[in-house]
Write a protein that holds these residues in place. Structure first.
Motif: not given
Ligand SMILES: [Zn+2]
Length: 160
Positions: A38-39, A57-60, A146-147, A156-160
């Motif tokens: 899962l990504d 998940p975020q990159l950091e 995948i990457d 998307f996580a960072a922009s919400t």
């Protein structure tokens, strides 16, 4: 992605009220989730209609949970998922909207995105792509998809 606990998931939501977080029911398959494949985690609430969730998940930093609402109307037939961008369309794609995090969301601002109806993106990018030519590096192409999915989800996580 790294395995998540229920506690981590419930504390990850950035655009849901305390009550909405309390009302979340985890998917039936949660205990058997294959995290390596899962990504991101995505599911529709099994008890509340028209409500779905993703934990990205975020990159950091910590994963970000986002409450989504599917649009009533189906998107036009050739819609493509914004995350896996799978071109073979093995599943339906739904227009989801998410309230923005914090004050912006409380003021009614939302962000919309087309995503695989049942969040099949991780499965889609792990299927072998069609052979483009003799000697085409399938494993590398698969890893690239995948990457790319992971980058789009983190974006998307960072922009919400
Ligand atoms: Zn997808």
């Amino acid at each position: 992605m790294l395995a998540l606990t229920e506690k981590t998931i419930r504390s990850a939501f950035v655009n849901a009220s305390r009550k909405e977080v309390t009302d979340i029911t985890l998917p039936a398959w949660f205990d058997e989730a294959r995290w390596d494949d899962l990504d991101y985690l995505g599911w529709r609430d099994p008890r509340i209609g028209r409500r779905a969730y993703v934990v990205l998940p975020q990159l950091e930093g910590d994963p970000v949970g986002i409450l989504l609402r599917p649009a009533e109307a189906a998107p036009r037939s050739r819609a493509q998922c914004s995350w896996c961008q799978d071109v073979t369309l093995p599943n339906a794609v739904v227009f989801y909207s998410a309230k923005r995090a914090g004050a912006s969301g409380r003021n009614g601002n939302t962000v919309g995105i087309l995503i695989c109806e049942d969040f099949e993106c991780s499965r889609n990018v792990r299927r072998n792509p069609p052979l483009a030519y003799e000697g085409y590096d399938l494993a590398a192409a698969r890893q690239r998809r995948i990457d790319d999915l992971r980058l789009r989800v983190a974006g998307f996580a960072a922009s919400t």
